[in-house]
Design a protein around this motif. Structure first.
Motif, PDB file in Angstrom:
ATOM      1  N   ARG A  27     -79.683  37.917   6.353  1.00 49.22           N
ATOM      2  CA  ARG A  27     -80.235  39.251   6.204  1.00 49.22           C
ATOM      3  C   ARG A  27     -79.457  40.303   6.981  1.00 49.22           C
ATOM      4  O   ARG A  27     -79.308  41.429   6.534  1.00 49.22           O
ATOM      5  CB  ARG A  27     -81.696  39.295   6.666  1.00 49.22           C
ATOM      6  N   ALA A  28     -78.939  39.969   8.144  1.00 49.05           N
ATOM      7  CA  ALA A  28     -78.210  40.948   8.939  1.00 49.05           C
ATOM      8  C   ALA A  28     -76.961  41.408   8.194  1.00 49.05           C
ATOM      9  O   ALA A  28     -76.640  42.590   8.183  1.00 49.05           O
ATOM     10  CB  ALA A  28     -77.850  40.367  10.295  1.00 49.05           C
TER      11      ALA A  28
ATOM     12  N   ALA B 254     -77.773  43.845   5.356  1.00 47.11           N
ATOM     13  CA  ALA B 254     -78.261  45.164   5.743  1.00 47.11           C
ATOM     14  C   ALA B 254     -77.156  46.104   6.190  1.00 47.11           C
ATOM     15  O   ALA B 254     -77.413  47.275   6.393  1.00 47.11           O
ATOM     16  CB  ALA B 254     -79.283  45.026   6.865  1.00 47.11           C
ATOM     17  N   GLY B 255     -75.938  45.605   6.335  1.00 46.36           N
ATOM     18  CA  GLY B 255     -74.870  46.465   6.828  1.00 46.36           C
ATOM     19  C   GLY B 255     -74.664  47.674   5.946  1.00 46.36           C
ATOM     20  O   GLY B 255     -74.678  47.584   4.749  1.00 46.36           O
TER      21      GLY B 255
ATOM     22  N   PRO C 180     -81.771  50.426   8.315  1.00 49.61           N
ATOM     23  CA  PRO C 180     -82.413  49.765   9.454  1.00 49.61           C
ATOM     24  C   PRO C 180     -81.839  48.367   9.679  1.00 49.61           C
ATOM     25  O   PRO C 180     -81.340  47.736   8.750  1.00 49.61           O
ATOM     26  CB  PRO C 180     -83.879  49.669   9.032  1.00 49.61           C
ATOM     27  N   ASP C 181     -81.917  47.892  10.901  1.00 50.60           N
ATOM     28  CA  ASP C 181     -81.492  46.529  11.206  1.00 50.60           C
ATOM     29  C   ASP C 181     -82.500  45.543  10.634  1.00 50.60           C
ATOM     30  O   ASP C 181     -83.703  45.794  10.643  1.00 50.60           O
ATOM     31  CB  ASP C 181     -81.414  46.311  12.724  1.00 50.60           C
ATOM     32  N   LEU C 182     -81.988  44.425  10.143  1.00 49.47           N
ATOM     33  CA  LEU C 182     -82.855  43.360   9.648  1.00 49.47           C
ATOM     34  C   LEU C 182     -82.610  42.110  10.455  1.00 49.47           C
ATOM     35  O   LEU C 182     -81.461  41.796  10.739  1.00 49.47           O
ATOM     36  CB  LEU C 182     -82.576  43.073   8.168  1.00 49.47           C
TER      37      LEU C 182
ATOM     38  N   PRO D  40     -86.399  43.606  11.310  1.00 49.35           N
ATOM     39  CA  PRO D  40     -86.887  44.601  12.274  1.00 49.35           C
ATOM     40  C   PRO D  40     -87.657  43.923  13.413  1.00 49.35           C
ATOM     41  O   PRO D  40     -88.109  42.782  13.273  1.00 49.35           O
ATOM     42  CB  PRO D  40     -87.800  45.495  11.440  1.00 49.35           C
ATOM     43  N   TYR D  41     -87.818  44.628  14.515  1.00 51.17           N
ATOM     44  CA  TYR D  41     -88.506  44.062  15.682  1.00 51.17           C
ATOM     45  C   TYR D  41     -89.933  43.621  15.373  1.00 51.17           C
ATOM     46  O   TYR D  41     -90.469  42.735  16.016  1.00 51.17           O
ATOM     47  CB  TYR D  41     -88.507  45.066  16.850  1.00 51.17           C
TER      48      TYR D  41
ATOM     49  N   THR E 116     -84.336  40.784   0.772  1.00 49.32           N
ATOM     50  CA  THR E 116     -83.633  42.022   0.453  1.00 49.32           C
ATOM     51  C   THR E 116     -83.480  42.178  -1.056  1.00 49.32           C
ATOM     52  O   THR E 116     -83.370  41.202  -1.793  1.00 49.32           O
ATOM     53  CB  THR E 116     -82.241  42.057   1.117  1.00 49.32           C
TER      54      THR E 116
ATOM     55  N   MET F 135     -84.244  50.863   2.639  1.00 51.62           N
ATOM     56  CA  MET F 135     -83.027  50.636   3.428  1.00 51.62           C
ATOM     57  C   MET F 135     -82.080  51.831   3.343  1.00 51.62           C
ATOM     58  O   MET F 135     -80.876  51.678   3.231  1.00 51.62           O
ATOM     59  CB  MET F 135     -82.338  49.355   2.947  1.00 51.62           C
TER      60      MET F 135
ATOM     61  N   CYS G 292     -85.606  54.812   5.247  1.00 54.83           N
ATOM     62  CA  CYS G 292     -85.859  53.916   6.381  1.00 54.83           C
ATOM     63  C   CYS G 292     -87.348  53.788   6.723  1.00 54.83           C
ATOM     64  O   CYS G 292     -87.699  53.240   7.767  1.00 54.83           O
ATOM     65  CB  CYS G 292     -85.065  54.335   7.612  1.00 54.83           C
TER      66      CYS G 292
END
Length: 130
Positions: free
Chosen positions: A16-17, A20-21, A26-28, A30-31, A66, A102, A118
């Motif tokens: 996933r990271a 998401a680039g 948002p970063d994937l 998320p927190y 995603t 995204m 976002c």
């Protein structure tokens, strides 16, 4: 949860990271994403077009799914208005399922309402249209 009006291809879950680039996305994950197996482990996404169900995709195994035109997306959207990484479905720590835009070019919608870039929307309920 229903996805209407878009052609899709199934894709194995990916990193996933990497998916998401992109500028301003948002970063994937998320927190606030679930850690470990999602609570809604039997969740499915009903793919519909013109009121007809075309497919049913399981979306309960991973914390994040995603959507977009990119081959790295879990669900590929074959439509010119879809961004490379358009949106994500995120299982949250609170047990809810959220749609996260995204920073897509043409926006993401839940039940006809457009999300801000976002922005996350949810928790989604059974029958929500994205």
């Amino acid at each position: 949860v229903s996805l209407r009006g878009k052609s899709t291809k199934r894709q194995r879950p990916s990193a996933r990271a990497a998916a998401a680039g992109g500028g301003g996305a948002p970063d994937l994950p998320p927190y606030w994403a679930a850690v470990g197996p999602p609570v809604a482990s039997r969740a499915t996404l009903s793919v519909r077009k013109g009121g007809e169900e075309l497919d049913s995709l399981p979306i309960g195994e991973h914390a994040v799914y995603t959507f977009g035109r990119s081959l790295t997306c879990d669900v590929q959207l074959e439509h010119a208005s879809a961004s490379r990484v358009h949106a994500a479905l995120v299982h949250a720590q609170d047990g809810g399922l959220y749609l996260l835009d995204m920073n897509s070019s043409h926006g993401s919608f839940v039940d006809g309402a457009k999300l801000k870039p976002c922005e996350r929307c949810g928790p989604l309920r059974d029958g929500s249209e994205i």
